[in-house]
Write a protein that holds these residues in place. Sequence first.
Motif, PDB file in Angstrom:
ATOM      1  N   SER A 133       0.823  -1.207   0.000  1.00 51.30           N
ATOM      2  CA  SER A 133       0.000   0.000   0.000  1.00 51.30           C
ATOM      3  C   SER A 133       0.857   1.256   0.000  1.00 51.30           C
ATOM      4  N   ALA A 134       2.014   1.216   0.662  1.00 55.78           N
ATOM      5  CA  ALA A 134       2.915   2.366   0.641  1.00 55.78           C
ATOM      6  C   ALA A 134       3.403   2.637  -0.776  1.00 55.78           C
ATOM      7  N   PHE A 135       3.778   1.580  -1.480  1.00 51.32           N
ATOM      8  CA  PHE A 135       4.241   1.736  -2.859  1.00 51.32           C
ATOM      9  C   PHE A 135       3.124   2.267  -3.756  1.00 51.32           C
ATOM     10  N   ALA A 136       1.940   1.670  -3.643  1.00 55.60           N
ATOM     11  CA  ALA A 136       0.819   2.098  -4.477  1.00 55.60           C
ATOM     12  C   ALA A 136       0.438   3.548  -4.200  1.00 55.60           C
ATOM     13  N   ALA A 137       0.422   3.932  -2.928  1.00 56.48           N
ATOM     14  CA  ALA A 137       0.061   5.310  -2.572  1.00 56.48           C
ATOM     15  C   ALA A 137       1.055   6.304  -3.155  1.00 56.48           C
ATOM     16  N   ALA A 138       2.360   5.975  -3.057  1.00 52.71           N
ATOM     17  CA  ALA A 138       3.382   6.881  -3.577  1.00 52.71           C
ATOM     18  C   ALA A 138       3.279   7.008  -5.096  1.00 52.71           C
ATOM     19  N   VAL A 139       3.042   5.900  -5.790  1.00 56.18           N
ATOM     20  CA  VAL A 139       2.951   5.916  -7.252  1.00 56.18           C
ATOM     21  C   VAL A 139       1.737   6.720  -7.699  1.00 56.18           C
TER      22      VAL A 139
ATOM     23  N   ARG B 165      13.147   3.110  -5.447  1.00 59.03           N
ATOM     24  CA  ARG B 165      12.474   4.294  -4.883  1.00 59.03           C
ATOM     25  C   ARG B 165      11.478   4.855  -5.890  1.00 59.03           C
ATOM     26  N   THR B 166      10.545   5.643  -5.378  1.00 56.07           N
ATOM     27  CA  THR B 166       9.695   6.445  -6.249  1.00 56.07           C
ATOM     28  C   THR B 166      10.192   7.889  -6.196  1.00 56.07           C
ATOM     29  N   PRO B 167       9.865   8.697  -7.196  1.00 54.05           N
ATOM     30  CA  PRO B 167      10.328  10.093  -7.185  1.00 54.05           C
ATOM     31  C   PRO B 167       9.808  10.872  -5.981  1.00 54.05           C
ATOM     32  N   GLN B 168      10.556  11.892  -5.609  1.00 54.24           N
ATOM     33  CA  GLN B 168      10.169  12.751  -4.492  1.00 54.24           C
ATOM     34  C   GLN B 168       8.868  13.476  -4.818  1.00 54.24           C
ATOM     35  N   LEU B 169       7.974  13.510  -3.838  1.00 52.72           N
ATOM     36  CA  LEU B 169       6.673  14.142  -4.037  1.00 52.72           C
ATOM     37  C   LEU B 169       6.698  15.607  -3.626  1.00 52.72           C
ATOM     38  N   GLU B 170       5.939  16.402  -4.343  1.00 54.21           N
ATOM     39  CA  GLU B 170       5.699  17.784  -3.924  1.00 54.21           C
ATOM     40  C   GLU B 170       4.780  17.781  -2.698  1.00 54.21           C
ATOM     41  N   ASN B 171       4.830  18.864  -1.939  1.00 53.79           N
ATOM     42  CA  ASN B 171       3.974  18.950  -0.750  1.00 53.79           C
ATOM     43  C   ASN B 171       2.488  18.847  -1.096  1.00 53.79           C
ATOM     44  N   SER B 172       2.133  19.313  -2.292  1.00 55.96           N
ATOM     45  CA  SER B 172       0.722  19.266  -2.692  1.00 55.96           C
ATOM     46  C   SER B 172       0.239  17.833  -2.908  1.00 55.96           C
ATOM     47  N   ALA B 173       1.171  16.896  -3.089  1.00 52.95           N
ATOM     48  CA  ALA B 173       0.813  15.501  -3.294  1.00 52.95           C
ATOM     49  C   ALA B 173       0.961  14.685  -2.017  1.00 52.95           C
ATOM     50  N   ARG B 174       1.198  15.348  -0.897  1.00 55.16           N
ATOM     51  CA  ARG B 174       1.393  14.674   0.386  1.00 55.16           C
ATOM     52  C   ARG B 174       0.366  15.159   1.405  1.00 55.16           C
TER      53      ARG B 174
ATOM     54  N   LEU C 192       3.051   5.960   5.766  1.00 53.80           N
ATOM     55  CA  LEU C 192       4.506   5.820   5.656  1.00 53.80           C
ATOM     56  C   LEU C 192       5.049   6.541   4.424  1.00 53.80           C
ATOM     57  N   ALA C 193       4.339   6.419   3.289  1.00 52.74           N
ATOM     58  CA  ALA C 193       4.899   6.881   2.019  1.00 52.74           C
ATOM     59  C   ALA C 193       4.629   8.345   1.714  1.00 52.74           C
ATOM     60  N   ILE C 194       3.428   8.833   2.030  1.00 55.41           N
ATOM     61  CA  ILE C 194       3.097  10.195   1.583  1.00 55.41           C
ATOM     62  C   ILE C 194       2.646  11.104   2.722  1.00 55.41           C
ATOM     63  N   ALA C 195       2.888  10.707   3.950  1.00 49.96           N
ATOM     64  CA  ALA C 195       2.614  11.581   5.093  1.00 49.96           C
ATOM     65  C   ALA C 195       3.874  11.724   5.935  1.00 49.96           C
ATOM     66  N   GLN C 196       4.375  10.605   6.432  1.00 51.62           N
ATOM     67  CA  GLN C 196       5.615  10.644   7.201  1.00 51.62           C
ATOM     68  C   GLN C 196       6.810  10.907   6.298  1.00 51.62           C
ATOM     69  N   SER C 197       6.766  10.384   5.071  1.00 55.91           N
ATOM     70  CA  SER C 197       7.837  10.581   4.095  1.00 55.91           C
ATOM     71  C   SER C 197       7.268  11.265   2.861  1.00 55.91           C
ATOM     72  N   ALA C 198       8.134  11.448   1.857  1.00 55.31           N
ATOM     73  CA  ALA C 198       7.696  12.092   0.615  1.00 55.31           C
ATOM     74  C   ALA C 198       7.939  11.189  -0.586  1.00 55.31           C
ATOM     75  N   SER C 199       8.163   9.911  -0.358  1.00 58.58           N
ATOM     76  CA  SER C 199       8.353   8.948  -1.441  1.00 58.58           C
ATOM     77  C   SER C 199       8.365   7.553  -0.845  1.00 58.58           C
ATOM     78  N   PHE C 200       8.270   6.575  -1.719  1.00 57.82           N
ATOM     79  CA  PHE C 200       8.430   5.186  -1.288  1.00 57.82           C
ATOM     80  C   PHE C 200       9.903   4.831  -1.318  1.00 57.82           C
ATOM     81  N   ILE C 201      10.361   4.143  -0.277  1.00 62.84           N
ATOM     82  CA  ILE C 201      11.739   3.683  -0.189  1.00 62.84           C
ATOM     83  C   ILE C 201      11.713   2.165  -0.047  1.00 62.84           C
ATOM     84  N   ASN C 202      12.651   1.503  -0.669  1.00 64.87           N
ATOM     85  CA  ASN C 202      12.719   0.048  -0.620  1.00 64.87           C
ATOM     86  C   ASN C 202      12.640  -0.456   0.822  1.00 64.87           C
ATOM     87  N   ASN C 203      11.675  -1.369   1.072  1.00 61.28           N
ATOM     88  CA  ASN C 203      11.471  -1.985   2.386  1.00 61.28           C
ATOM     89  C   ASN C 203      11.231  -0.951   3.484  1.00 61.28           C
ATOM     90  N   MET C 204      10.451   0.079   3.178  1.00 61.79           N
ATOM     91  CA  MET C 204      10.280   1.176   4.132  1.00 61.79           C
ATOM     92  C   MET C 204       9.412   0.785   5.335  1.00 61.79           C
TER      93      MET C 204
END
Length: 323
Positions: free
Chosen positions: A48-54, A119-128, A223-235
């Motif tokens: 779900s973290a990966f899907a949310a970030a993508v 990893r997924t690309p870094q997200l802008e704040n508007s996408a988090r 994990l992916a788009i609130a605490q962080s700004a991207s998905f990281i391997n095995n986050m």
Amino acid sequence: MQSIDIIIGMLGSTIRLSIPLIFTALAGLFSERSGIFDIGLEGKMLASAFAAAVVAYYTGSPWLGLLGGILISIVFSLVHGYASITARGNQIVSGVALNFVAAGLTVVLGNAWFRQGGRTPQLENSARFTGIDFPGAEAASQMGFFGKLYADVLSGNNILVYIAFITVPIVWWVVYKTRFGLRLRAVGENPGAVDTAGISVTWLRYRAVILAGLLCGFSGTYLAIAQSASFINNMSAGKGYIALAALIFAKWKPVPVMFACLLFGFLEAFSNFMQGKSMPLVGEVPVQVFQAMPYILTCVLLAGFIGTARPPKAGGVPYTKER
């Protein structure tokens, strides 16, 4: 003043680090109360973290990212449900398999789509999901301990933090005050009696694993788009297993689950704070000591030193309708 800042910082970190544990442990509560052991919480968080970030990256919307994370998590839950409920397979093997699938699939797809080592690309704040400041928080931060508590602990969190704490009483009400909750607890203890009453054991358990997928979707998204700004391997980094430990430690009860997750979040925050620091008469303590504390506490509980943790009687046992 410095000690106040340390306490406030620790409290803020404890809350932020406990949020994915709360969502995931409550997810496991629904599944395990129905009699389905869910070792696959870790895999659902990761997927779900990966899907949310993508989804958030391509759409620019955190809410669509949350929806994507929930849907993928529910898909994983349904796979586990099919293996455990319909096919009557080994629930532990099914959950572990989902963990391996999620760990491998997120890396393969991440490399194929973004070429950034998983990893997924870094997200802008508007996408988090970013922090929400309460009224008067800036002024309150100058008013001593309680002002800082309001400004830096209660205020400034993203919306998923508040949803997590609101979810706890909702889950308590569903489990203990609704017909569905009564049947959920009954099917985890004696599915034969539920079946005799004309209630579908299969449908009840599927609804439980779907709810587990829903809550794991919130956890991975956090994990992916609130605490962080991207998905990281095995986050997810074992948080699914820690949430399962918290669930056992809290004896499968919603409110104790929240406090157990806050305790484990505090231990993680404390381990982060203690990195590189020395303790009197001991010296520098390896951070792994604090990271192991949730599992040590769970083993102490299971050994019966602070009460007995009794799982649902039908947990882990496939139900076969008697003819």
